[in-house]
Design a protein around this motif. Sequence first.
Motif, PDB file in Angstrom:
ATOM      1  N   LYS A  33      46.765  -7.816  51.402  1.00  8.95           N
ATOM      2  CA  LYS A  33      45.377  -7.439  51.670  1.00  8.95           C
ATOM      3  C   LYS A  33      45.356  -6.339  52.720  1.00  8.95           C
ATOM      4  O   LYS A  33      46.062  -6.416  53.726  1.00  8.95           O
ATOM      5  CB  LYS A  33      44.562  -8.640  52.162  1.00  8.95           C
ATOM      6  CG  LYS A  33      43.088  -8.318  52.435  1.00  8.95           C
ATOM      7  CD  LYS A  33      42.331  -9.552  52.910  1.00  8.95           C
ATOM      8  CE  LYS A  33      40.859  -9.236  53.172  1.00  8.95           C
ATOM      9  NZ  LYS A  33      40.126 -10.425  53.654  1.00  8.95           N
ATOM     10  N   SER A  35      42.536  -4.002  54.950  1.00 11.77           N
ATOM     11  CA  SER A  35      41.126  -3.852  55.333  1.00 11.77           C
ATOM     12  C   SER A  35      40.999  -2.704  56.328  1.00 11.77           C
ATOM     13  O   SER A  35      41.800  -2.593  57.264  1.00 11.77           O
ATOM     14  CB  SER A  35      40.591  -5.140  55.970  1.00 11.77           C
ATOM     15  OG  SER A  35      40.775  -6.245  55.098  1.00 11.77           O
ATOM     16  N   LEU A  95      45.704 -16.094  52.280  1.00 10.95           N
ATOM     17  CA  LEU A  95      46.391 -15.474  51.144  1.00 10.95           C
ATOM     18  C   LEU A  95      47.085 -16.577  50.352  1.00 10.95           C
ATOM     19  O   LEU A  95      48.145 -17.062  50.736  1.00 10.95           O
ATOM     20  CB  LEU A  95      47.424 -14.446  51.612  1.00 10.95           C
ATOM     21  CG  LEU A  95      46.926 -13.073  52.068  1.00 10.95           C
ATOM     22  CD1 LEU A  95      48.107 -12.176  52.396  1.00 10.95           C
ATOM     23  CD2 LEU A  95      46.055 -12.412  51.018  1.00 10.95           C
ATOM     24  N   CYS A 117      47.043  -2.418  47.097  1.00 16.22           N
ATOM     25  CA  CYS A 117      45.788  -2.481  47.852  1.00 16.22           C
ATOM     26  C   CYS A 117      45.329  -1.085  48.259  1.00 16.22           C
ATOM     27  O   CYS A 117      44.147  -0.732  48.142  1.00 16.22           O
ATOM     28  CB  CYS A 117      45.963  -3.342  49.100  1.00 16.22           C
ATOM     29  SG  CYS A 117      46.333  -5.078  48.792  1.00 16.22           S
ATOM     30  N   ALA A 156      37.748  -3.647  51.906  1.00 15.33           N
ATOM     31  CA  ALA A 156      38.769  -4.689  51.836  1.00 15.33           C
ATOM     32  C   ALA A 156      39.311  -4.735  50.410  1.00 15.33           C
ATOM     33  O   ALA A 156      38.552  -4.814  49.450  1.00 15.33           O
ATOM     34  CB  ALA A 156      38.195  -6.044  52.237  1.00 15.33           C
ATOM     35  N   ASN A 158      42.303  -6.587  47.920  1.00 18.37           N
ATOM     36  CA  ASN A 158      43.339  -7.597  47.692  1.00 18.37           C
ATOM     37  C   ASN A 158      44.157  -7.229  46.461  1.00 18.37           C
ATOM     38  O   ASN A 158      43.643  -6.620  45.521  1.00 18.37           O
ATOM     39  CB  ASN A 158      42.717  -8.984  47.476  1.00 18.37           C
ATOM     40  CG  ASN A 158      42.056  -9.522  48.719  1.00 18.37           C
ATOM     41  OD1 ASN A 158      40.990  -9.065  49.119  1.00 18.37           O
ATOM     42  ND2 ASN A 158      42.683 -10.501  49.335  1.00 18.37           N
TER      43      ASN A 158
END
Length: 213
Positions: A33, A35, A95, A117, A156, A158
Motif C-alpha cells: 500500500k 499513500s 494488510l 501501487c 491511497a 493497494n
Amino acid sequence: MIKEFNGNNTWRKRAISLVPIIYEVTVSPIPGKVSILQDGSIVVEVGGIEMGQGLWTKVKQMTAFALSSNLSNADDDDENLLDKIRVIQTDSLSLVQSGFTAGSTTSESSCAAVKLCCDILVERLMPIKNRLWEQTGSVKWEALITAGHLESVNFAANAYYVPVAGTGDYLNYGAAVSEVEINLLTGETRILQSDMIYDCGQSLNPAVDLGQT
C-alpha cells in the motif's frame, strides 16, 4: 601454496574448503500500500518484515523510482522523493494475506507490490501533471499533490503482487571458499581467508545486498 606450507610445518596444517550452493527460490504473493499525504510526504506499507535485510531501504527506493520517473521533473534539483518516504510496520489486519518473511524473496515481492501501487497513483495523477505542465511549463511535486487533493484524487493505492506463472520459481547460485589453518597440538582453528560469490540477479541495492551477504 597449501601443499608447500603443510610440507614445511609439522604441527600446523592448512586446507581449503569449497562449498558450492544452488538455492531454489520460490517467490510468494505479497500485498502493498502506498499513500500520499497532503503535504507531499509518502507512507508505504508492505507485508514483509524488516529484520536487518534492508527490506525497507529497497522499498523506499522502489517507491521513489516508480513515482519520480513519471511524475517528477529531471531538472528540479529539489525533487528528492526518497526523503519524503517513510515505511511503517503493518499488521495482519491493515494488510491481509501478508504471508511470511522468509527465503530471501520478501524484498523482491514487496518492491513488486509497491511498484503496482505506484503505477495506480501515476495513472491517477498524470492527467493533472500534463495539464499543469501545459499551463506553467514546470510541475513541482507539492504543487501536483495540492492540485490532486483539490480535485479529490484518491491518494491511497493497494495492490497484491502475484508472480506470473512460470516466474515464481528460479535458481540462485553461489560458492564460498575458505582457507583454514589448524594447530595439531592445541586444536586451535583459524580462518585465514574467505571468499564468497553470490548471484543477486538484478540488484535493487548492491550495498544492501553486500551487507546482507
